[in-house]
Write an enzyme that holds these catalytic residues in place. Structure first.
Site, PDB file in Angstrom:
ATOM      1  CG  ASP A   1      -2.051   0.946   1.158  1.00 28.49           C
ATOM      2  OD1 ASP A   1      -2.377   1.387   0.037  1.00 28.49           O
ATOM      3  OD2 ASP A   1      -2.624   1.265   2.205  1.00 28.49           O
ATOM      4  N   GLY A   2       0.348   2.308  -0.629  1.00 31.37           N
ATOM      5  CA  GLY A   2       0.976   3.612  -0.553  1.00 31.37           C
ATOM      6  C   GLY A   2       1.654   4.089  -1.822  1.00 31.37           C
TER       7      GLY A   2
ATOM      8  CD1 TRP B   1       7.456   6.556  -2.045  1.00 26.59           C
ATOM      9  CD2 TRP B   1       7.182   6.819  -4.256  1.00 26.59           C
ATOM     10  NE1 TRP B   1       8.710   6.574  -2.617  1.00 26.59           N
ATOM     11  CE2 TRP B   1       8.570   6.739  -3.970  1.00 26.59           C
ATOM     12  CE3 TRP B   1       6.771   6.979  -5.575  1.00 26.59           C
ATOM     13  CZ2 TRP B   1       9.543   6.814  -4.972  1.00 26.59           C
ATOM     14  CZ3 TRP B   1       7.724   7.065  -6.565  1.00 26.59           C
ATOM     15  CH2 TRP B   1       9.101   6.984  -6.267  1.00 26.59           C
TER      16      TRP B   1
ATOM     17  NE  ARG C   1      -3.479  -1.175   4.191  1.00 24.69           N
ATOM     18  CZ  ARG C   1      -4.751  -1.043   3.829  1.00 24.69           C
ATOM     19  NH1 ARG C   1      -5.671  -1.782   4.412  1.00 24.69           N
ATOM     20  NH2 ARG C   1      -5.107  -0.193   2.877  1.00 24.69           N
TER      21      ARG C   1
ATOM     22  CG  ASN D   1      -7.231  -1.528  -6.165  1.00 28.00           C
ATOM     23  OD1 ASN D   1      -6.312  -2.273  -5.855  1.00 28.00           O
ATOM     24  ND2 ASN D   1      -7.670  -0.582  -5.337  1.00 28.00           N
TER      25      ASN D   1
ATOM     26  CD  GLU E   1       0.326 -12.957  16.185  1.00 27.35           C
ATOM     27  OE1 GLU E   1       0.318 -11.767  16.570  1.00 27.35           O
ATOM     28  OE2 GLU E   1      -0.272 -13.878  16.776  1.00 27.35           O
TER      29      GLU E   1
END
Length: 254
Positions: free
Chosen positions: A34-35, A39, A203, A82, A222
């Protein structure tokens, strides 16, 4: 020539790696990459530039996983949501994804599997992705699931549909199926069937939600949330995620 900062970074990485207990590392890691768009926006770049930068970080990341003895990696590259993005963003993104999947196949290092609702993708894209994955079918290295056109709810719905079709083909009635169906029966029809569930889900970008990623499989996973955008995700970030995982006491709901 390495700078003093480079040398310190390498030493810190080596120290982190040495102190990771080999018997407490994940077999299967799921990653929400993600990002990329944020960015690019922070750099005044085009959205596609962010997606390209993110794609360039995938092969190095898989190398880090391999070094750590990870057996399965699932990369979420494109969600079903998306697919609703404007064509001027979606079309370049699909081309970038096609390219990176073919790159992974060409390395010959990993067995690539495409997981997702391929019927939602343009036909040429689906064909190119499955063709690349098919070329790795005999590779015995780490399994790399590329989740494309993927949504956790869609996966569970598809699994139930597949289970119903199989039951009908065997002559079972709905009443018989309802009386006998188990959690294991549904799991056997998921996109990731035959593979262990993820031990660790990472993530990037600071978001702290699943967003529909591996909803069924992550029941006992986890989670590790990292502030770095995916294109900036470094080996040290990965090693910190492994360290955090190793320090946790896994109870599996007990």
């Amino acid at each position: 020539m390495p700078t003093p900062r480079d040398l310190v970074y390498r030493a810190y990485n080596s120290s982190l790696r040495r102190h990771l207990p080999s018997d407490a590392l994940p077999r299967h890691i799921g990653v929400m990459l993600d990002g990329n768009r944020r960015w690019a926006r922070l750099r005044g770049a085009e959205t596609a530039d962010g997606h390209r930068a993110g794609a360039e970080n995938i092969v190095p990341f898989l190398g880090w996983c391999e070094e750590a003895g990870v057996e399965v990696v699932t990369l979420w590259l494109l969600s079903t949501d998306n697919l609703n993005r404007p064509a001027q963003e979606l079309e370049p993104l699909l081309a970038i994804i096609e390219g990176v999947v073919e790159q992974l196949a060409q390395t010959g290092q990993w067995r690539v599997r495409v997981v997702g609702a391929l019927d939602l993708l343009p036909g040429p894209t689906a064909d190119r992705l499955t063709g690349a994955a098919d070329r790795t079918e005999q590779v015995e290295g780490m399994v790399v699931n590329v989740a494309i056109g993927y949504g956790g709810r869609r996966e569970i719905a598809d699994a139930v549909r597949s289970l119903l079709r199989d039951a009908a083909a065997s002559g079972a009635t709905l009443e018989e199926l309802a009386a006998t169906v188990t959690v294991e029966d549904i799991a056997a029809h998921l996109y990731t069937r035959g593979l262990p569930d993820p031990d660790l889900v990472i993530r990037t970008s600071g978001e702290q939600r699943l967003g529909g990623f591996l909803l069924w499989q992550s029941a006992h996973s986890e989670f590790y949330f990292c502030e770095a955008f995916w294109p900036d995700f470094r080996k040290v970030d990965f090693l910190r995620a492994l360290r955090a995982y190793a320090e946790r006491e896994r109870r599996f709901g007990s």
